[in-house]
Design an enzyme around this catalytic site. Structure first.
Site, PDB file in Angstrom:
ATOM      1  N   SER A 267       0.642  74.348   9.798  1.00 43.51           N
ATOM      2  CA  SER A 267       1.938  74.436  10.464  1.00 43.51           C
ATOM      3  C   SER A 267       1.837  75.358  11.675  1.00 43.51           C
ATOM      4  O   SER A 267       0.839  76.054  11.860  1.00 43.51           O
ATOM      5  CB  SER A 267       2.981  74.994   9.499  1.00 43.51           C
ATOM      6  OG  SER A 267       2.741  76.378   9.308  1.00 43.51           O
ATOM      7  N   LYS A 268       2.886  75.338  12.460  1.00 40.60           N
ATOM      8  CA  LYS A 268       2.926  76.188  13.644  1.00 40.60           C
ATOM      9  C   LYS A 268       2.801  77.655  13.245  1.00 40.60           C
ATOM     10  O   LYS A 268       2.179  78.454  13.937  1.00 40.60           O
ATOM     11  CB  LYS A 268       4.227  75.935  14.397  1.00 40.60           C
ATOM     12  CG  LYS A 268       4.431  76.885  15.553  1.00 40.60           C
ATOM     13  CD  LYS A 268       5.323  76.315  16.591  1.00 40.60           C
ATOM     14  CE  LYS A 268       5.941  77.331  17.533  1.00 40.60           C
ATOM     15  NZ  LYS A 268       5.429  78.654  17.563  1.00 40.60           N
ATOM     16  N   ARG A 269       3.382  77.984  12.090  1.00 36.28           N
ATOM     17  CA  ARG A 269       3.319  79.369  11.622  1.00 36.28           C
ATOM     18  C   ARG A 269       1.872  79.830  11.401  1.00 36.28           C
ATOM     19  O   ARG A 269       1.529  80.967  11.674  1.00 36.28           O
ATOM     20  CB  ARG A 269       4.132  79.543  10.347  1.00 36.28           C
ATOM     21  CG  ARG A 269       5.356  80.420  10.568  1.00 36.28           C
ATOM     22  CD  ARG A 269       6.254  80.452   9.354  1.00 36.28           C
ATOM     23  NE  ARG A 269       6.777  79.113   9.065  1.00 36.28           N
ATOM     24  CZ  ARG A 269       6.724  78.532   7.873  1.00 36.28           C
ATOM     25  NH1 ARG A 269       6.177  79.152   6.857  1.00 36.28           N
ATOM     26  NH2 ARG A 269       7.241  77.325   7.686  1.00 36.28           N
ATOM     27  N   ASP A 272       0.477  80.731  14.713  1.00 38.77           N
ATOM     28  CA  ASP A 272       0.994  82.022  15.182  1.00 38.77           C
ATOM     29  C   ASP A 272       0.321  83.163  14.425  1.00 38.77           C
ATOM     30  O   ASP A 272      -0.060  84.180  15.006  1.00 38.77           O
ATOM     31  CB  ASP A 272       2.517  82.097  14.972  1.00 38.77           C
ATOM     32  CG  ASP A 272       3.253  81.089  15.849  1.00 38.77           C
ATOM     33  OD1 ASP A 272       2.632  80.600  16.818  1.00 38.77           O
ATOM     34  OD2 ASP A 272       4.433  80.791  15.563  1.00 38.77           O
TER      35      ASP A 272
END
Ligand code: GLU
Length: 514
Positions: A267-269, A272
């Protein structure tokens, strides 16, 4: 005669294209090209509530950056257009097929209000149903054309009451289809719900539009992400109910892309948290939030595409570096795995390094030039830049890393403390003075000449490399480590090298006293 292969990438413009989306596009592209077929781009924008401005342009630009140019579709045109579903809806493409399903008894009108739907779910939950659905059991107690009289239905339609059209999932049936990657997929109809196909505003839902368009656009293979596998049986039923079963495309559902530790979907998380982009190019949301992209992070599109190809596919040989054309040659859906593919950020950097190293120094010089200019560095000529690139490319991941050693452009002003305190061994002023005169005496100041003279000097003095080299490097570069000193000196030239040694000696003497 074999049908011409036609595949489509059919993203919804609900935000930026995630890496998984790029991989879907890539595999579609590779498959199409391998079979001399067409690669289409269709924009599935039927869900207006999830429409994000800018997303479509983003998708086009991302595909373009990756070199995955559609043969047909949005941005290109073609004989089966329009290719944006909202425009197809305006052109009246879908309604006739919805009517056809209703007439044949495969679909029905439903007039339930949101409150009534909530009530139904609550009632079923209270009765112990874990996941209440609008289905073969519950539809009989709802407000639809199966429970209401024909007159009542007509009255409601004439009055312009909002409605949806739902598919009538058969009660007790096994739905089967063959997936190229997963083999036979068998689902019992009791696990399916009466999905909405169409709304009274004239908009089809994803399922309806997707099937109708794949049929009308003569799509032969549907290659898409695993998240669409549960929709497979519904789509198979729609093909059957519309009388298109013989033209039904073959399905291939691609494996998930997993987090680096393999623990769930990437996921994008994760990006990050672990410091890598999950988007091909930078995305600026309509709210102004910026998410990093591979392009802006310094990745070559060829490296990114090569890495993406391996997220779920392998050629069955040890070869890892493939150009897009080589991928086209090697690609088969049979070699796409079922199980999730772990994303590996280190491997992604490795790919970039390989592509960077494969470029000529002259090519790299052109790429690095804007960054050199931005730093305000001066250099004698482009050949010099090429040499810098040649010297640095084995230790660079990105083009900007080629400028990691600024002493290749400007004389040092600071001197590495560890070297100064710990490694400055036999570099007494006398030794350095001798070294200076040896360098002075080299008429052809090439790396190999410098190296030969330096080695001969050490031998005469009975000194090891480690005794003199760190100090020599410190004076010329200010650094404790770096590429070959002989190459560096040759690049800087005799005058500059000697100047730096002289200035460095004075500075170092001061620093040692302080
Ligand atoms: N519009 C769907 C998506 O956004 C396409 C799924 C499919 O390829 O059928 O992924």
């Amino acid at each position: 005669m074999e049908k011409k292969v036609r595949v489509r990438f059919a993203p919804s413009p609900t935000g930026p294209l995630h890496m998984g989306g790029v991989r879907t596009a890539l595999y579609n592209y590779l498959f199409a090209k391998k079979h001399g077929g067409d690669f289409l781009l269709r924009i599935e924008d039927t869900d207006q509530t999830r429409y994000v401005p800018g997303a479509e342009d983003y998708i086009l630009e991302s595909l373009n950056w990756c070199g995955l140019t559609p043969d047909e579709g949005v941005g290109v045109g073609g004989e089966y257009g329009p290719y944006r579903q909202s425009e197809r809806k305006e052109a009246g493409v879908y309604k006739q097929y919805v009517d056809q399903l209703i007439e044949a008894g495969y679909a029905y009108y439903a007039f339930d209000t949101p409150e009534e739907l909530d009530q139904m779910r609550e009632n079923l939950k209270a009765a112990g149903v874990a996941a209440p659905q609008y289905n073969a059991n519950s539809r009989n107690s709802m407000k639809n054309s199966l429970t209401l009289s024909a007159e009542e239905v007509q009255k409601r339609l004439d009055a312009g009451e909002p409605f949806v059209v739902r598919i009538k999932i058969p009660r007790n049936e096994e739905i089967k289809f063959q997936d190229i990657i997963r083999g036979w997929v068998v689902v019992h109809s009791s696990n399916l719900d009466d999905k909405v196909l169409y709304k009274s505003d004239g908009m089809p839902t994803y399922h309806m539009a997707n099937v109708v368009d794949d049929y009308l656009m003569k799509i032969t293979h549907v290659i898409r992400g695993e998240e669409w596998l549960p929709s497979g049986p519904l789509h198979v039923l729609l093909y059957r109910y519309l009388g298109w079963e013989n033209e039904m495309p073959q399905f291939a559902h691609l494996p998930l892309i997993l987090k680096p530790d393999g623990n769930g979907k990437l996921s994008k998380r994760d990006g990050d948290r672990l410091g890598f982009p999950v988007f091909p190019i930078e995305w600026k949301s309509p709210e102004g939030e910026i998410s990093s992209g591979y392009r802006e992070s310094g990745y070559f599109p060829e490296a990114f595409v090569n890495m993406m190809a391996f997220l779920g596919w392998n050629p069955g040989t040890p070869q890892e570096i493939f150009s897009l054309n080589e991928l086209v040659e090697a690609f088969t859906l049979e070699r796409v795995g079922k199980s999730g593919a772990k994303f590996d950020p280190d491997k992604t950097r490795w790919y970039n390094e390989q592509y960077l190293r494969a470029k000529s120094n002259a090519e790299l010089a052109q790429l690095v030039k804007p960054f050199v200019d931005a730093k305000g560095y001066t250099y004698p000529n482009e050949e010099y830049l090429g040499h810098v690139c040649g010297l640095m490319k084995e230790r660079a991941t990105f083009v900007t890393d080629l400028l990691n050693e600024d002493y290749l452009f400007v004389a040092p002003t600071a001197y590495d403390e560890t070297t100064l305190n710990k490694k400055w061994k036999e570099n007494t002023p006398e030794i350095i003075e001798e070294l200076q005169s040896i360098l002075e005496g080299i008429s052809d100041f090439t790396a190999s000449n410098i190296e030969a003279e330096f080695k001969a000097f050490l031998e005469r003095k009975e000194l090891g490399f480690g005794a003199v080299l760190p100090g020599f490097r410190l004076l010329v570069t200010g650094a404790g480590m770096g590429p070959s000193m002989f190459e560096i000196c040759a690049l800087l030239g005799k005058n500059e090298t000697l100047n730096r040694i002289q200035v460095g000696l004075e500075r170092v003497a001061e620093l040692k006293q302080a």
